[in-house]
Design a protein around this motif. Structure first.
Motif, PDB file in Angstrom:
ATOM      1  N   PHE A 266       0.834  -1.208   0.000  1.00  0.00           N
ATOM      2  CA  PHE A 266       0.000   0.000   0.000  1.00  0.00           C
ATOM      3  C   PHE A 266       0.869   1.259   0.000  1.00  0.00           C
ATOM      4  O   PHE A 266       0.588   2.227  -0.706  1.00  0.00           O
ATOM      5  N   GLY A 267       1.930   1.240   0.811  1.00  0.00           N
ATOM      6  CA  GLY A 267       2.831   2.387   0.881  1.00  0.00           C
ATOM      7  C   GLY A 267       3.535   2.653  -0.427  1.00  0.00           C
ATOM      8  O   GLY A 267       3.722   3.813  -0.821  1.00  0.00           O
ATOM      9  N   LEU A 268       3.924   1.582  -1.130  1.00  0.00           N
ATOM     10  CA  LEU A 268       4.593   1.735  -2.425  1.00  0.00           C
ATOM     11  C   LEU A 268       3.667   2.406  -3.439  1.00  0.00           C
ATOM     12  O   LEU A 268       4.071   3.326  -4.163  1.00  0.00           O
ATOM     13  N   ALA A 269       2.416   1.930  -3.474  1.00  0.00           N
ATOM     14  CA  ALA A 269       1.455   2.495  -4.433  1.00  0.00           C
ATOM     15  C   ALA A 269       1.145   3.956  -4.110  1.00  0.00           C
ATOM     16  O   ALA A 269       1.170   4.823  -4.993  1.00  0.00           O
ATOM     17  N   MET A 270       0.893   4.231  -2.843  1.00  0.00           N
ATOM     18  CA  MET A 270       0.555   5.605  -2.440  1.00  0.00           C
ATOM     19  C   MET A 270       1.764   6.538  -2.599  1.00  0.00           C
ATOM     20  O   MET A 270       1.632   7.670  -3.060  1.00  0.00           O
ATOM     21  N   GLY A 271       2.948   6.050  -2.227  1.00  0.00           N
ATOM     22  CA  GLY A 271       4.155   6.867  -2.337  1.00  0.00           C
ATOM     23  C   GLY A 271       4.495   7.202  -3.775  1.00  0.00           C
ATOM     24  O   GLY A 271       4.932   8.324  -4.074  1.00  0.00           O
ATOM     25  N   TYR A 272       4.302   6.231  -4.673  1.00  0.00           N
ATOM     26  CA  TYR A 272       4.579   6.477  -6.091  1.00  0.00           C
ATOM     27  C   TYR A 272       3.635   7.543  -6.634  1.00  0.00           C
ATOM     28  O   TYR A 272       4.041   8.429  -7.385  1.00  0.00           O
ATOM     29  N   LEU A 273       2.365   7.463  -6.206  1.00  0.00           N
ATOM     30  CA  LEU A 273       1.374   8.459  -6.636  1.00  0.00           C
ATOM     31  C   LEU A 273       1.739   9.850  -6.104  1.00  0.00           C
ATOM     32  O   LEU A 273       1.692  10.841  -6.849  1.00  0.00           O
ATOM     33  N   VAL A 274       2.120   9.928  -4.824  1.00  0.00           N
ATOM     34  CA  VAL A 274       2.528  11.210  -4.236  1.00  0.00           C
ATOM     35  C   VAL A 274       3.757  11.753  -4.962  1.00  0.00           C
ATOM     36  O   VAL A 274       3.855  12.953  -5.251  1.00  0.00           O
ATOM     37  N   GLY A 275       4.714  10.862  -5.278  1.00  0.00           N
ATOM     38  CA  GLY A 275       5.926  11.279  -5.986  1.00  0.00           C
ATOM     39  C   GLY A 275       5.621  11.853  -7.356  1.00  0.00           C
ATOM     40  O   GLY A 275       6.193  12.875  -7.760  1.00  0.00           O
ATOM     41  N   ILE A 276       4.691  11.218  -8.077  1.00  0.00           N
ATOM     42  CA  ILE A 276       4.306  11.700  -9.404  1.00  0.00           C
ATOM     43  C   ILE A 276       3.652  13.079  -9.305  1.00  0.00           C
ATOM     44  O   ILE A 276       3.889  13.957 -10.140  1.00  0.00           O
ATOM     45  N   ILE A 277       2.825  13.266  -8.259  1.00  0.00           N
ATOM     46  CA  ILE A 277       2.143  14.553  -8.073  1.00  0.00           C
ATOM     47  C   ILE A 277       3.133  15.659  -7.734  1.00  0.00           C
ATOM     48  O   ILE A 277       3.049  16.779  -8.237  1.00  0.00           O
ATOM     49  N   LEU A 278       4.134  15.346  -6.873  1.00  0.00           N
ATOM     50  CA  LEU A 278       5.075  16.364  -6.413  1.00  0.00           C
ATOM     51  C   LEU A 278       6.221  16.622  -7.392  1.00  0.00           C
ATOM     52  O   LEU A 278       6.856  17.675  -7.330  1.00  0.00           O
ATOM     53  N   LEU A 279       6.493  15.675  -8.297  1.00  0.00           N
ATOM     54  CA  LEU A 279       7.644  15.807  -9.210  1.00  0.00           C
ATOM     55  C   LEU A 279       7.635  17.118 -10.004  1.00  0.00           C
ATOM     56  O   LEU A 279       8.660  17.809 -10.062  1.00  0.00           O
ATOM     57  N   PRO A 280       6.516  17.505 -10.642  1.00  0.00           N
ATOM     58  CA  PRO A 280       6.537  18.771 -11.397  1.00  0.00           C
ATOM     59  C   PRO A 280       6.877  19.982 -10.534  1.00  0.00           C
ATOM     60  O   PRO A 280       7.534  20.904 -11.001  1.00  0.00           O
ATOM     61  N   TYR A 281       6.443  19.964  -9.271  1.00  0.00           N
ATOM     62  CA  TYR A 281       6.759  21.085  -8.376  1.00  0.00           C
ATOM     63  C   TYR A 281       8.250  21.145  -8.086  1.00  0.00           C
ATOM     64  O   TYR A 281       8.852  22.221  -8.064  1.00  0.00           O
ATOM     65  N   VAL A 282       8.854  19.973  -7.838  1.00  0.00           N
ATOM     66  CA  VAL A 282      10.294  19.934  -7.561  1.00  0.00           C
ATOM     67  C   VAL A 282      11.078  20.401  -8.785  1.00  0.00           C
ATOM     68  O   VAL A 282      12.037  21.170  -8.674  1.00  0.00           O
ATOM     69  N   LEU A 283      10.675  19.964  -9.969  1.00  0.00           N
ATOM     70  CA  LEU A 283      11.367  20.358 -11.197  1.00  0.00           C
ATOM     71  C   LEU A 283      11.212  21.850 -11.455  1.00  0.00           C
ATOM     72  O   LEU A 283      12.085  22.472 -12.059  1.00  0.00           O
ATOM     73  N   GLN A 284      10.099  22.416 -10.976  1.00  0.00           N
ATOM     74  CA  GLN A 284       9.893  23.864 -11.138  1.00  0.00           C
ATOM     75  C   GLN A 284      10.940  24.643 -10.351  1.00  0.00           C
ATOM     76  O   GLN A 284      11.441  25.667 -10.795  1.00  0.00           O
ATOM     77  N   ILE A 285      11.282  24.130  -9.149  1.00  0.00           N
ATOM     78  CA  ILE A 285      12.321  24.769  -8.337  1.00  0.00           C
ATOM     79  C   ILE A 285      13.633  24.765  -9.097  1.00  0.00           C
ATOM     80  O   ILE A 285      14.394  25.729  -9.088  1.00  0.00           O
ATOM     81  N   LEU A 286      13.913  23.651  -9.782  1.00  0.00           N
ATOM     82  CA  LEU A 286      15.177  23.503 -10.501  1.00  0.00           C
ATOM     83  C   LEU A 286      15.114  24.114 -11.893  1.00  0.00           C
ATOM     84  O   LEU A 286      16.089  24.064 -12.637  1.00  0.00           O
ATOM     85  N   THR A 287      13.958  24.676 -12.265  1.00  0.00           N
ATOM     86  CA  THR A 287      13.734  25.353 -13.552  1.00  0.00           C
ATOM     87  C   THR A 287      13.968  24.435 -14.751  1.00  0.00           C
ATOM     88  O   THR A 287      14.454  24.873 -15.787  1.00  0.00           O
ATOM     89  N   PHE A 288      13.651  23.147 -14.597  1.00  0.00           N
ATOM     90  CA  PHE A 288      13.713  22.247 -15.744  1.00  0.00           C
ATOM     91  C   PHE A 288      12.322  22.114 -16.343  1.00  0.00           C
ATOM     92  O   PHE A 288      11.330  21.965 -15.632  1.00  0.00           O
ATOM     93  N   SER A 289      12.273  22.162 -17.657  1.00  0.00           N
ATOM     94  CA  SER A 289      10.996  22.306 -18.341  1.00  0.00           C
ATOM     95  C   SER A 289      10.274  20.988 -18.596  1.00  0.00           C
ATOM     96  O   SER A 289       9.066  20.968 -18.737  1.00  0.00           O
ATOM     97  N   HIS A 290      11.012  19.883 -18.685  1.00  0.00           N
ATOM     98  CA  HIS A 290      10.397  18.613 -19.061  1.00  0.00           C
ATOM     99  C   HIS A 290      10.359  17.651 -17.877  1.00  0.00           C
ATOM    100  O   HIS A 290      11.330  17.513 -17.154  1.00  0.00           O
ATOM    101  N   SER A 291       9.210  17.015 -17.731  1.00  0.00           N
ATOM    102  CA  SER A 291       9.032  16.045 -16.662  1.00  0.00           C
ATOM    103  C   SER A 291       9.011  14.645 -17.269  1.00  0.00           C
ATOM    104  O   SER A 291       8.234  14.377 -18.187  1.00  0.00           O
ATOM    105  N   ALA A 292       9.877  13.767 -16.758  1.00  0.00           N
ATOM    106  CA  ALA A 292       9.923  12.385 -17.241  1.00  0.00           C
ATOM    107  C   ALA A 292       9.747  11.461 -16.047  1.00  0.00           C
ATOM    108  O   ALA A 292      10.621  11.372 -15.185  1.00  0.00           O
ATOM    109  N   ILE A 293       8.601  10.818 -15.949  1.00  0.00           N
ATOM    110  CA  ILE A 293       8.301   9.941 -14.810  1.00  0.00           C
ATOM    111  C   ILE A 293       8.976   8.597 -15.022  1.00  0.00           C
ATOM    112  O   ILE A 293       8.825   7.966 -16.065  1.00  0.00           O
ATOM    113  N   SER A 294       9.711   8.160 -14.019  1.00  0.00           N
ATOM    114  CA  SER A 294      10.444   6.900 -14.112  1.00  0.00           C
ATOM    115  C   SER A 294       9.644   5.782 -13.455  1.00  0.00           C
ATOM    116  O   SER A 294       9.001   5.987 -12.420  1.00  0.00           O
TER     117      SER A 294
END
Length: 837
Positions: A333-361
């Motif tokens: 359950f934690g893996l599934a929920m954590g992966y979802l949270v990570g996908i949601i937060l990834l664009p915000y983190v990349l915005q801090i780093l000013t990178f334009s493209h998001s590639a979900i691994s």
């Protein structure tokens, strides 16, 4: 002795023990889920961020190949391409740069690109159409078509202006296909056919083309290797094996892979390790507490097992088996929920780093690593409780009642009788380890929350904007925003345009910056200063200045309305407006090369185009100027000098305005934005930047920090609260005989409930004290180490989040014990006393 295979009975006991501890199981599974969510979120963001950064850089560079060999002749290409270490390759043959006026804002490279090259350069698969085959066919990207004001219809005629070896051409092409352009890429490709190359570049001397820097007709060989590690070593090996020396042929590594195979710096590892340890600590605190209290609660059961022959190792396995069963429930359950949270937060983190493209691994390491760290946390957490259960003797375990053995501890006496708040305080620290775990767990989330708030509240929009846009609007020739401004070229910004803008409603004056380069001879004093600095990292630059006895001056003329912007960045000396206006003084920009060959009060002589010499005294030195204050061109060893714009006119007949800056009253900003956009339609080479864009960029960045920081604080806070709830519940259950004893000698339910509420409140108040005394220094050093280097951050002491959290924590600390007490008050005192027998 004969050994028995008792794995089955240990497994059965573990399952039955789980069934009898439902409350503990709920909290344990929740704790494991939250811990796994944190680990998975970190792994998802971390690995996806690496992939996103890599992909973003590929898009900026315009290619996904590992590296390549540049400007080859046909003979060199034929030799190198056969090397066994080259897994796959593609080629590009440069023709020229498009010179259409409509394309001045972007570099359009006319080239032949083969099938693999088109794949590496994100051209194929085409959005529509086919790659060119005939001489007059061409493929463009959507950006180029938009700039030309054309639609996306295939078969339309498109004329390109370009020059080869000084000869101008204007050729009509037919569009056979187009691909999606990417604005972050440094250039767009206009793909011509192989037939075009054969018919138009067959007479090109590739060696001469390489020497004169045009590179027309040479071959760019892009290669893919077996892997992305140690690319430079592999490219050099290919060169040597092919019979070439290093330096004879240019080669390049794709910037996206520059970190591959290189040593990892400790400064990059420490934050990640620190974050993982923080998560492990948060998870450890609650899981350890759960199992420790569970073992203490069931210690009589374990003692009875020992009396019938259960060994210490079997008891350890029994407890660890329970932990693993609960992990197998919580981790997925934690893996599934954590992966979802990570996908949601990834664009915000990349915005801090000013990178334009998001590639979900979806790298398996995300799930394997997260599960592994979670299970390790669980195993470490239950190791001590298991050892405690294993080392307790059968007699001690069977006699255990939950009452503390005070031993030789002195009896406390009170002349004022028993006070409930004193009893509660003593109870909190009866088990110091338990109290420590709860207080640390609650403190962590408050420290993190206050750190995030301190960082975000320390951001200064004015400071941020001052580094991006000094005024509401800046306009300039498109080449200025591409760092390729040349004063000799025709310029989109003219005096007439600036005067027109100045007459518009709401405009508060237009300030202009002019730019050109001149060469001046060095003086003896300058050479001595250069010699003093010659051992610095800029040794080759300084040696060149001394040898040539001359230095480049990147000269700027600045209008008096812009003097305050220049004054903001003074690091030595003082800026005097009136003296500067006299035209006898100059300001030096320390700049990119950090070459100290001028000091305050030094003289500098500049020769005008007419041969007139003028001496200037250095008034001040500026540093870290924002990009809108200089051209951005890299002129090796040049010194930037600022003089009044009235003086600048002495040195050039071509009074070229690099950029113009102006403020507009708020109510007129939308009108001005529309005015400039209309002007751009009239003058395609005109470009602009507005402060409103950077304000939105700043707000997006702040929202990113809020989303990521407060989410992490919330999860760790939930772990802390779960830990507190669990402690109170298990504490009350394990002390039920103690409470029965006290009630049997006269304590009422009301008094008992009040004492428990006091215990909860003490946890809250002690947590508050710990955060104030220990947490504030941690916040100070942590925040400054993370955000202190940001130019737009200023540390401001604040504990507002702590004071906001305290009433909430006090309410929770008061309500939970009262609710927990209802679980035992319905059991009679007699029944609870019988458990002691």
């Amino acid at each position: 002795m004969y050994e028995n295979n008792n794995k089955a009975i240990v497994k059965k006991l573990a399952k039955r023990s789980i069934k009898t501890n439902r409350m503990r199981n709920v909290f344990a599974v929740l704790a494991i889920i939250l811990t796994t969510v944190l680990f998975t979120t970190v792994f998802t963001i971390g690995i996806s961020m690496v992939k996103s950064i890599e992909y973003s850089i590929m898009r900026q560079v315009g290619s996904s190949d590992h590296g390549g060999f540049k400007y080859l002749t046909t003979e060199e290409y034929e030799i190198i391409k056969k090397h066994k270490d080259i897994k796959e390759y593609g080629i590009t043959v440069p023709v020229a740069l498009a010179e259409n006026p409509e394309l001045a804002k972007r570099q359009i490279e006319i080239s032949y690109i083969d099938e693999n090259g088109a794949k590496y350069r994100f051209i194929s698969p085409l959005h529509k159409g086919n790659m060119p085959k005939r001489e007059n066919e061409i493929v463009l990207d959507t950006i180029t078509l938009d700039m030309l004001g054309l639609g996306y219809e295939l078969g339309q005629d498109i004329t390109f202006d370009y020059s080869i070896n000084g000869k101008d051409y204007s050729k009509k092409f037919v569009l056979t296909g187009y691909y999606e352009g990417d604005i972050v890429s440094m250039a767009s490709s206009a793909c011509v056919s192989k037939e075009f190359i054969e018919k138009n570049l067959s007479e090109i001397d590739q060696k001469r083309s390489k020497e004169d820097g045009s590179y027309t007709g040479t071959i760019l060989l892009d290669v893919m290797l077996n892997n992305k590690f140690n690319i430079e070593e592999k490219l050099l090996k290919i060169l040597y094996d092919s019979g070439f020396e290093e330096g004879s042929i240019s080669y390049g590594i794709n910037w996206a892979y520059m970190g591959s195979g290189s040593s990892i710096e400790l400064s990059n590892i420490i934050p990640l390790v620190g974050l993982l340890l923080l998560i492990m600590l948060s998870g450890y605190l609650i899981i350890y507490n759960l199992f420790y209290i569970s073992v203490v609660k069931d210690i009589r059961f374990y003692g009875l097992l020992k009396t019938i022959g259960t060994t210490s190792s079997q008891l350890k396995r029994l407890i660890i088996k329970q932990a693993m069963i609960l992990s197998f429930i919580g981790v997925p359950f934690g893996l599934a929920m954590g992966y979802l949270v990570g996908i949601i937060l990834l664009p915000y983190v990349l915005q801090i780093l000013t990178f334009s493209h998001s590639a979900i691994s979806i790298n398996p390491i995300i799930f394997v690593g997260s599960a592994l760290f979670s299970i390790i946390t669980v195993l470490v957490s239950c190791h001590k409780p298991a050892r405690y259960a294993a080392k307790t003797s059968p007699m001690e375990a069977v006699r255990y009642t939950g009452l503390s053995n005070y031993g030789n501890k002195k009896t406390k006496k009170s002349g004022k009788g028993v006070r409930l708040y004193k009893m509660a305080f003593s109870n909190v620290f009866r088990n110091k380890k338990k109290a420590f775990v709860v207080i640390v767990s609650l403190s962590l989330s408050m420290i993190l929350l206050n750190s995030v708030y301190t960082i975000v509240s320390g951001f200064d929009m004015d400071k941020y904007l001052s580094g991006q846009a000094g005024t509401d609007f800046t306009i300039g020739d498109a080449t200025f925003y591409r760092w390729r401004f040349e004063e000799e070229n025709s310029n989109a910004v003219t005096e007439e345009l600036c005067n027109e803008i100045e007459q518009l409603a709401g405009v508060e004056g237009v300030g202009k910056l002019y730019n050109k380069q001149v060469i001046i001879p060095t003086t003896g004093e300058m050479e001595l200063l250069a010699k003093d600095e010659v051992e610095t990292e800029d040794k080759s630059i300084l040696e060149g200045i001394i040898r040539n006895k001359e230095i480049w001056i990147d000269m700027y003329g600045i209008d008096n309305i812009l003097y305050p912007l220049l004054n903001e960045y003074i690091i030595h000396g003082e800026f005097d407006d009136e003296l500067f206006k006299t035209g006898n003084y100059a300001v030096i920009y320390k700049g990119l090369w950090d070459i100290n060959i001028y000091d305050i009060g030094d003289k500098i002589n500049i020769l005008s185009d007419e041969g007139q010499n003028k001496e200037y005294t250095i008034m001040a030195i500026v540093d870290r100027l924002p990009l809108y204050m200089y051209s951005g061109k890299v002129i090796v060893g040049a010194v930037n000098i600022y003089i009044p714009s009235e003086e600048y006119t002495r040195y050039t007949d071509n009074i070229s305005i690099m950029t113009a800056l102006f403020n507009v009253e708020d109510e007129y900003i939308p009108n001005m934005d529309q005015y400039i956009q209309n002007k751009i339609k009239e003058i395609p080479t005109l470009d602009y930047r507005s402060k409103a864009v950077y304000e939105q960029e700043y707000n997006d960045m702040v929202n990113t920090y809020n989303a990521v920081g407060y989410t992490l604080s919330l999860i760790i806070g939930l772990i802390g609260i779960l830990n507190f709830i669990n402690v109170m519940i298990t504490s009350i259950i394990s002390r039920r005989q103690e409470f029965a004893t006290m009630q049997s000698i006269g304590m009422t339910n009301k008094q008992l409930r009040k004492m428990l509420i006091f215990e909860g409140l003490y946890y809250a108040l002690i947590t508050f004290a710990v955060v104030l005394v220990i947490g504030i220094p941690i916040i100070y050093f942590g925040v400054n180490s993370y955000a202190g280097g940001m130019s737009f951050f200023s540390y401001h002491f604040t504990i507002l989040p702590i004071f906001i959290c305290m009433p909430i924590l006090i309410v929770i600390s008061g309500i939970i014990p009262a609710l927990c007490f209802t679980n035992i008050k319905n059991i009679s005192v007699v029944e609870r006393l019988r458990e002691i027998e």
